[in-house]
Design an enzyme around this catalytic site. Structure first.
Site, PDB file in Angstrom:
ATOM      1  N   ARG A 245     -10.635  -2.702   4.413  1.00  0.00           N
ATOM      2  CA  ARG A 245     -10.300  -2.760   5.835  1.00  0.00           C
ATOM      3  C   ARG A 245      -9.483  -1.552   6.265  1.00  0.00           C
ATOM      4  NH1 ARG A 245      -7.473  -8.542   6.553  1.00  0.00           N
ATOM      5  NH2 ARG A 245      -6.474  -7.835   4.630  1.00  0.00           N
TER       6      ARG A 245
ATOM      7  N   GLN B 149       2.190  -5.778  -3.359  1.00  0.00           N
ATOM      8  CA  GLN B 149       2.446  -5.883  -1.922  1.00  0.00           C
ATOM      9  C   GLN B 149       3.731  -5.125  -1.543  1.00  0.00           C
ATOM     10  OE1 GLN B 149       1.538  -9.179  -3.553  1.00  0.00           O
ATOM     11  NE2 GLN B 149      -0.491  -8.378  -3.230  1.00  0.00           N
TER      12      GLN B 149
ATOM     13  N   LYS C 201       2.611   2.288  -5.122  1.00  0.00           N
ATOM     14  CA  LYS C 201       3.363   1.830  -6.293  1.00  0.00           C
ATOM     15  C   LYS C 201       2.629   2.129  -7.599  1.00  0.00           C
ATOM     16  CE  LYS C 201       3.558  -2.288  -4.462  1.00  0.00           C
ATOM     17  NZ  LYS C 201       3.089  -1.966  -3.084  1.00  0.00           N
TER      18      LYS C 201
ATOM     19  N   GLY D  62      -3.930  -3.846  -4.729  1.00  0.00           N
ATOM     20  CA  GLY D  62      -4.797  -2.760  -5.161  1.00  0.00           C
ATOM     21  C   GLY D  62      -3.954  -1.547  -5.483  1.00  0.00           C
ATOM     22  N   HIS D  63      -3.699  -1.303  -6.746  1.00  0.00           N
ATOM     23  CA  HIS D  63      -2.881  -0.162  -7.157  1.00  0.00           C
ATOM     24  C   HIS D  63      -3.803   0.976  -7.588  1.00  0.00           C
ATOM     25  CE1 HIS D  63       0.981  -2.728  -7.961  1.00  0.00           C
ATOM     26  NE2 HIS D  63       0.571  -2.730  -6.714  1.00  0.00           N
TER      27      HIS D  63
ATOM     28  N   GLY E  53       0.274  14.536  -3.005  1.00  0.00           N
ATOM     29  CA  GLY E  53      -1.158  14.432  -3.216  1.00  0.00           C
ATOM     30  C   GLY E  53      -1.465  13.222  -4.064  1.00  0.00           C
TER      31      GLY E  53
ATOM     32  N   ASP F 143       0.823  -1.223   0.000  1.00  0.00           N
ATOM     33  CA  ASP F 143       0.000   0.000   0.000  1.00  0.00           C
ATOM     34  C   ASP F 143       0.851   1.264   0.000  1.00  0.00           C
ATOM     35  OD1 ASP F 143      -2.417  -1.609   0.351  1.00  0.00           O
ATOM     36  OD2 ASP F 143      -1.767  -1.853   2.430  1.00  0.00           O
TER      37      ASP F 143
ATOM     38  N   THR G 107      -6.639 -11.683   2.547  1.00  0.00           N
ATOM     39  CA  THR G 107      -7.657 -10.935   1.824  1.00  0.00           C
ATOM     40  C   THR G 107      -8.777 -11.844   1.326  1.00  0.00           C
ATOM     41  OG1 THR G 107      -6.425 -11.192  -0.240  1.00  0.00           O
ATOM     42  CG2 THR G 107      -6.022  -9.180   1.056  1.00  0.00           C
TER      43      THR G 107
ATOM     44  N   LYS H 117       2.917  10.169  -0.010  1.00  0.00           N
ATOM     45  CA  LYS H 117       1.952  10.664   0.983  1.00  0.00           C
ATOM     46  C   LYS H 117       2.570  11.596   2.023  1.00  0.00           C
ATOM     47  CE  LYS H 117      -1.913   7.540   0.686  1.00  0.00           C
ATOM     48  NZ  LYS H 117      -2.937   6.820   1.461  1.00  0.00           N
TER      49      LYS H 117
END
Length: 423
Positions: free
Chosen positions: A301, A222, A16, A40-41, A413, A13, A129, A329
């Site tokens: 989650r 991952q 990437k 989840g990209h 951002g 997370d 997951t 971030k």
């Protein structure tokens, strides 16, 4: 031309997908080398958010060849759904998307086994997951799995039935049923769709492209601390997430690898169970979670949140041979007066260490922090690196000094334009 590799340095997370999207215009090929729909990209541009799970993140650039490598485990239903969403948004993918015939197929029964395995663990859940990833890799290593290329064989239906029968035996041993009948119609429909795509021996494709002088970006999923060998085992994923996985997951020789881009957040998060030395269980952790919208793009989650952890980053940098860092971030920490950085750990006997031990010993460590001033600036209003606040520049210099790797990109951002390139 060489292959550059992009890997996450934490527990996934890290952002990437955004960085692949930013870097992609300078490459001819983006190739995904491991993982499956547990990834989840997230990419944001032109006011829209896109979440990719199995499709390589170069898919939005029409000049780029996108390859799903042999190291990936592929769920045909999820894959078809992703491609349909791309079609609905006007993205043309048919001509430049290739799937390895050697990639393993996720069956409905794999998802059932994932659920059953977590149930029988009781309080010792891995935090899966529940996408069927682990059971699919188990079948791969056990040499009983089905591969994408098998859907082209006349014996596919019989092979599928044999696999489900084996899985049913496992479920029955634990007093459970697979309960997959309602899923099978959709699965076989997705398999028919899969047969219409460009299924090929992508190891030949990639090596031919290398000989032609094409630039390839290998995309990992991952993070390094979830690597099956080097992560916080057993609370890890089921594939090699470090840079070496690009070789086995794509069929390229190590001599082709050049730059290694290591992606890390300005803080740290984790989804699921397992040790997390800098985790915050207080109001500060919740502030980070809300500011960073730290909820899983695959599962929804809430992510566990904490301060950045330099010993674990040094470990990941060592394993991957990282040549440059991309800090994501940074804007999430805009409102903090002080920023904490874990520089080393204190062991249970009072000694200092900057090494990342195995799972049992890691749980007993206490993080030791250095406090740095926050920047208290809205970074999303900054468009050039020269305008970064002096406190953030000091933070970046502190990280570079301790990690001994240059930071080349800072994300301020979610949008692709909110990306600052440093000298």
């Amino acid at each position: 031309m060489p292959v550059d590799v992009l890997v996450g340095l934490q527990w996934g997370d890290e952002g990437k997908g955004k960085i692949v999207d930013v870097l992609a215009p300078t490459y001819d090929v983006v190739a995904r080398f491991q993982g499956g729909p547990n990834a989840g990209h997230t990419l944001t541009f032109d006011g829209l958010k896109h979440v990719l799970h199995q499709v390589p993140s170069g898919i939005f650039h029409p000049h780029i060849i996108n390859v799903v490598g042999n190291g990936v485990v592929l769920d045909p239903v999820v894959f078809r759904g992703e491609l349909q969403k791309l079609t609905d948004r006007g993205v043309s993918w048919g001509a430049n998307l290739y799937i390895s015939k050697k990639a393993q197929l996720i069956l409905p029964s794999h998802r059932a086994l994932d659920r059953i395995s977590e149930e029988i663990r009781g309080g010792g859940k891995i935090g899966s997951t529940l996408k069927g990833i682990g059971p699919t890799y188990q079948d791969k290593i056990g040499r009983t799995g089905l591969r994408v290329g098998d859907v082209l064989l006349p014996t596919f239906q019989a092979r599928y039935a044999e696999a489900v029968a084996r899985h049913a035996q496992f479920a029955s041993f634990h007093g459970r049923d697979l309960e997959i009948e309602a899923l099978e119609e959709d699965f076989f429909s997705a398999v028919e769709f899969l047969r219409t795509l460009q299924l090929t021996d992508t190891e030949y494709l990639l090596n031919d492209l290398l000989r032609q002088g094409k630039r390839i970006l290998a995309e990992g999923a991952q993070g390094s601390l979830l690597d099956i060998d080097f992560g916080t085992y057993p609370f890890v994923t089921s594939s090699n997430t470090v840079v070496a996985g690009a070789c086995t997951g794509l069929g390229i020789a190590p001599r082709h690898i050049d730059q290694v881009y290591g992606i890390t957040k300005a803080y740290c998060t984790r989804v699921g169970s397992g040790p997390f030395p800098t985790e915050l269980h207080d109001e500060v952790g919740e502030r980070i979670r809300q500011a960073g919208r730290e909820f899983g793009s695959t599962t929804g989650r809430p992510r566990r949140c904490g301060w950045i952890d330099l010993p674990s980053l040094r470990y990941s940098i060592m394993l991957n041979g990282v040549t440059e860092l991309h800090l994501m971030k940074a804007d999430v920490l805009d409102e903090f007066t002080e920023i904490q950085v874990c520089t080393h750990y204190k062991t249970s006997d009072g000694n200092d260490t900057d090494l990342l031990p195995d799972y049992e010993a890691l749980q007993a460590l206490t993080p030791v922090y250095t406090t740095l001033p926050g920047w208290r600036t809205d970074l999303q209003n900054i468009s050039t690196a020269n305008d970064l606040p002096v406190e953030l520049q000091s933070y970046l210099q502190f990280l570079e000094r301790h990690l001994e790797v240059p930071i080349r990109i800072v994300s301020v951002g979610p949008d692709r334009v909110s990306t600052l390139h440093l000298n």
